[in-house]
Scaffold this active site. Structure first.
Site, short mmCIF file in Angstrom:
data_model
loop_
_atom_site.label_atom_id
_atom_site.label_comp_id
_atom_site.label_asym_id
_atom_site.label_seq_id
_atom_site.Cartn_x
_atom_site.Cartn_y
_atom_site.Cartn_z
N GLU A 264 0.83 -1.20 0.00
CA GLU A 264 0.00 0.00 0.00
C GLU A 264 0.87 1.26 0.00
O GLU A 264 0.45 2.32 -0.44
CB GLU A 264 -0.92 -0.01 1.23
CG GLU A 264 -2.27 0.60 0.99
CD GLU A 264 -3.24 0.37 2.15
OE1 GLU A 264 -4.34 -0.14 1.88
OE2 GLU A 264 -2.92 0.69 3.30
N LYS B 241 -14.37 1.06 -3.79
CA LYS B 241 -15.42 1.47 -2.85
C LYS B 241 -16.50 2.27 -3.58
O LYS B 241 -17.69 2.03 -3.37
CB LYS B 241 -14.83 2.33 -1.73
CG LYS B 241 -13.92 1.57 -0.78
CD LYS B 241 -13.48 2.47 0.35
CE LYS B 241 -12.33 1.87 1.13
NZ LYS B 241 -11.73 2.80 2.07
O1 PA5 Z 1 -3.55 1.41 5.93
C1 PA5 Z 1 -4.67 1.88 5.75
O2 PA5 Z 1 -4.87 3.10 5.81
C2 PA5 Z 1 -5.87 1.00 5.48
O3 PA5 Z 1 -5.53 -0.33 5.41
C3 PA5 Z 1 -6.89 1.17 6.57
O4 PA5 Z 1 -6.31 0.85 7.80
C4 PA5 Z 1 -8.11 0.31 6.33
O5 PA5 Z 1 -8.66 0.63 5.08
C5 PA5 Z 1 -9.15 0.52 7.41
O6 PA5 Z 1 -9.53 1.86 7.49
P1 PA5 Z 1 -10.28 2.41 8.75
O7 PA5 Z 1 -9.40 2.28 9.93
O8 PA5 Z 1 -10.59 3.85 8.44
O9 PA5 Z 1 -11.55 1.60 8.91
#
Ligand code: PA5
EC number: 5.3.1.9
Length: 426
Positions: free
Chosen positions: A278, A414
């Protein structure tokens, strides 16, 4: 605690040629001058974390552990992977801790959620719902289902006591709900993104619920913070790893396979995949993070690695001292012809499998191997390891020239899904 060995990495340039660039990026990280600099809270976290909150985390974990048998950790991505990695790496896959930890909120699989409902129906359970945004659909759907179940079986008062919310300090749907229902609340700091958040309340509360010493974990992270606050590439192993993987990317290897020899580290690999994937997979760039657990996967992926297309390098993550060990027994009849191993430990066999595999992959298969060795796996070393990989990741991704701390691409699915589901506004 952690050693990086590049002797099998097949680097075709001298790593020292990256010295100046690395020193520049080091300053950029520490002076917070690079892209995504609003999300560098993890850099000083091990020395600057909120002690009062950690005391509350420990107190709540103690009282809740007396009341429940199962904790449902409800979160996705960075909101659960770090905790799961820690709990499995330290306590194992069949743990004996008082509170069993299960994971929800990370899937839309109806079968999985229904099975968990069935599994906990006669058990005393609680929920730690974790979401920075407070609006992640996988997490919200699962939370609504299990919150309703808890309220219906135990009543609102008990449910409110058994639900812990980890979310933004000021805003979001989960924050509003938690305030209204009177849940114990912990904070996801503004300046720390999900995948860098395991050493905040996001990871620390579930980890404490699994009976793991969070103070030791923060101590390990602090020692790593001191160790890797060092601009010199030649003496900073986190940076050596971060540079070596980009050098191999440049040499024509677009994929990195993270290899461990411990089954209980498979979620460390999942956490590592999110951290690197990511952080750097954007703008058409990045090394694809992949993983395998050997020797298990030598009997599946091993063939491809040895003789398949030359697209990957391996990062072998070794644990020097196993948590437990056992001996191969001697057998009078020796019908299985295994007496040559009698008296040897299983970990000795595992280490020889590792040695033989590296030799086969590197010298016969031509696959570059980066070797990272950690002394052992416990709360202290887990904290140390987290910081090592976070620092390596930030350096490595900045070296590639992209912002390590955003994830614009994850919004695309999404939007489509919301449109298809008829969410207002889409
Ligand atoms: O690293 C990240 O930002 C993502 O993996 C989020 O942690 C994940 O999408 C969950 O998001 P949230 O904590 O807003 O529910």
């Amino acid at each position: 605690m952690i050693k990086v060995d590049l002797s099998h990495a097949k680097l075709n340039e001298d790593i020292a040629s990256y010295k100046d660039k690395v020193a520049e990026i080091h300053e950029m990280i520490h002076n917070k001058t690079g892209a995504g600099n609003d999300f560098l809270g993890w850099v000083d976290l091990p020395t600057q974390y909120d002690r009062e909150e950690v005391a509350r985390i420990k107190a709540k974990a103690k009282s809740l552990s007396e009341e429940i048998d199962v904790l449902l950790v409800c979160g996705i991505g960075g909101s659960y992977l770090g905790a799961r990695a820690a709990i499995e790496a330290i306590n194992g896959l069949y743990p004996t801790q008082k509170v069993e930890i299960l994971y929800i909120g990370n899937t839309f699989s109806s079968t999985y959620l229904a099975q968990i409902k069935e599994y906990v129906k006669d058990k005393e359970f609680g929920i730690n719902v974790i979401s920075k945004s407070g609006t992640t659909t996988e997490t919200s759907v699962a939370f609504r289902i299990f919150k309703e179940m808890l309220e219906q079986t135990k009543g609102k008062e008990v449910a409110s006591r058994r639900i812990v919310a980890t979310t933004d300090a000021h805003k979001g749907a989960l924050k509003t709900l938690a305030d209204k229902e009177g849940y114990e609340e912990f904070v996801v700091p503004d300046d720390i993104g999900g995948r860098f958040s395991v050493l905040t309340a996001v990871g620390l509360f579930p980890i404490a619920m699994a009976g793991i010493d969070v103070d030791e974990m923060m101590k390990g992270a602090k020692d790593a913070q001191d160790k890797y606050n060092n601009a010199d590439l030649m003496t900073n192993d986190a940076y050596k790893y971060g540079v070596a993987r980009q050098m191999l990317n440049k040499q024509g290897y677009p994929a990195e396979m993270f290899v461990t020899y411990e089954l209980q580290l498979s979620n460390v690999a999942e956490w590592w995949k999110q951290l690197f994937g990511e952080s750097e997979g954007k703008e058409g760039k990045g090394v694809l993070p992949h993983s395998a657990v050997f020797s298990t996967d030598l009997h599946s992926l091993g063939q491809f690695i040895q003789e398949g297309s030359k697209v990957l390098f391996e990062t072998v993550f070794k644990v020097e001292k196993p948590q437990l060990d056992l001996e191969v027994p001697s057998d009078e009849d020796n019908l299985d012809n295994l007496n040559y191993l009698a008296g040897k430990t299983v970990d000795y066999v595992n280490k020889k499998a590792c040695e033989g595999t590296i030799d086969a992959h590197v010298n016969v298969g031509g696959v570059p191997n980066i070797e990272i060795t950690i002394d052992e796996m416990n709360a202290y070393s887990f904290g140390y390891m987290v910081y090592f990989f976070e620092k390596a990741c930030a350096l490595s991704v900045y070296l590639l020239g992209v912002n390590p701390f955003n994830q614009p691409g994850v919004e695309v699915y999404k939007k489509n899904m919301f449109k298809l589901l008829g969410k207002p506004g889409y």
